[in-house]
Design an enzyme around this catalytic site. Structure first.
Site, short mmCIF file in Angstrom:
data_model
loop_
_atom_site.label_atom_id
_atom_site.label_comp_id
_atom_site.label_asym_id
_atom_site.label_seq_id
_atom_site.Cartn_x
_atom_site.Cartn_y
_atom_site.Cartn_z
CB THR A 73 -1.02 0.10 1.13
OG1 THR A 73 -0.26 0.04 2.33
CG2 THR A 73 -1.79 -1.14 1.20
CG LEU A 99 -4.38 6.54 -2.31
CD1 LEU A 99 -4.85 6.52 -3.89
CD2 LEU A 99 -4.87 7.44 -1.38
CG HIS A 100 -2.98 2.40 3.83
ND1 HIS A 100 -1.56 1.75 3.68
CD2 HIS A 100 -2.78 3.58 4.67
CE1 HIS A 100 -0.93 2.73 4.42
NE2 HIS A 100 -1.62 3.74 5.03
CG ASP A 101 -8.40 0.70 3.79
OD1 ASP A 101 -7.94 -0.11 4.30
OD2 ASP A 101 -9.11 1.50 4.77
#
Length: 312
Positions: free
Chosen positions: A191, A234-236
């Site tokens: 991520t 933008l992890h998720d």
């Protein structure tokens, strides 16, 4: 068919709007969990995202307000007091489902053919752990879980080796990892390679469509300062991006266990022969992932988005 388990959350909101925009996802429901912020706010934010996208047909189901066996974390300041960086969204149109998330998930899974429902997990794994512990027959019907969480070779973001989602409820993470359910883990190793530029945000805004414009607003709130040229990771959204295009990611099978202690390694992942086999993303084509995000947001017309005058 997809269920999104989430604690929105700026980057959660981006991932959810991507799923709304893409015809590749059939979203059966959204279950909420406390994490980035408390359960009342995460549930309200999920309902507000549905109202913005005109998707009140999708139920929102309130989930766990606290971890399995420890005190929950303090809200993350980087998401703002409302959990989504102050970005304007409409008031909820539909009340949350009367059932708790575990009950709803179990009922839904038992109604569907085994293996066709994927769970996209964007927050702490409390709801899924409770499903495994309380409704094991239903849990075994999940097709796969794709979860954002953990750190393998990267430094953690809440400790030397701990990532927030697993650290927030290590016992739940340990249950899910050890369950043997099909699990794809998207850790910080991936991520942190997916960050938006100012030019990317400007291109989304220039599309003239409500959905990419709202995502642009959310990403804008994810920059640390005016001088920064790249956003926070933008992890998720990487969970949705993996579901859309797994070939963009390098996957390895690792045998993992989760540290459930109370020290600085709480929630840390350890690779060992005694661990449970898990599919782990360890590489990503970051530019291609961003291009995929932009294409799905800008080439699909957002449905029945609310006018700005109706936002709170």
């Amino acid at each position: 068919m997809t269920v999104i388990d989430t604690d929105p959350g700026i980057d959660d909101a981006i991932g959810i709007l991507l799923a709304f925009a893409s015809p590749n996802f059939t979203i059966a429901g959204i279950t909420t969990v406390a994490g980035n912020i408390g359960i009342e706010t995460t549930t309200r934010n999920a309902s507000r995202l549905l109202a913005f996208a005109g998707r009140e047909d999708i139920p929102v189901v309130r989930g766990a307000a606290a971890p399995l066996s420890r005190v929950g974390p303090e809200p993350l300041n980087l998401h703002g007091t409302d959990g989504i960086g102050g970005v304007a969204l409409p008031h909820p149109v539909r009340l949350p489902d009367d059932r708790q998330a575990v009950k709803w998930l179990a009922d839904f899974l038992m109604e569907q053919p085994a293996g066709i429902v994927d769970v996209l997990a964007l927050g702490p794994l409390t709801n899924l752990a409770r499903l495994v512990l309380e409704q094991p027959e239903a849990a075994r019907r999940i097709g796969r879980i794709i979860a954002m969480g953990g750190a393998i070779h990267e430094h953690g973001n809440v400790g030397p080796r701990s990532e927030f989602n697993l650290w927030a409820d290590p016992e739940a993470a340990a249950v899910v990892v050890a369950s043997g359910l099909p699990l794809v883990l998207i850790p910080l190793d991936v991520t942190r390679r997916v960050r938006a530029t100012r030019e990317f945000v400007e291109a989304l805004s220039a599309s003239g469509k409500p959905m990419p414009a709202k995502v642009a607003n959310l990403i804008e709130s994810y920059f640390e300062g005016e001088a920064n040229r790249e956003s926070r990771p933008l992890h998720d959204p990487c969970v949705m991006l993996y579901a859309l295009s797994p070939q963009l990611f390098r996957i390895e099978e690792l045998r993992l266990s989760v540290d459930t202690g109370n020290g600085e390694l709480a929630g840390a992942l350890t690779i060992s022969p005694e661990g449970t086999p898990v599919q782990v993303a360890l590489g990503v084509d970051g530019p291609a992932a961003l291009d995929l995000l932009a294409r799905h947001l800008t080439t699909i017309e957002a449905s029945a988005s609310r006018r700005e005058s109706s936002t709170s």
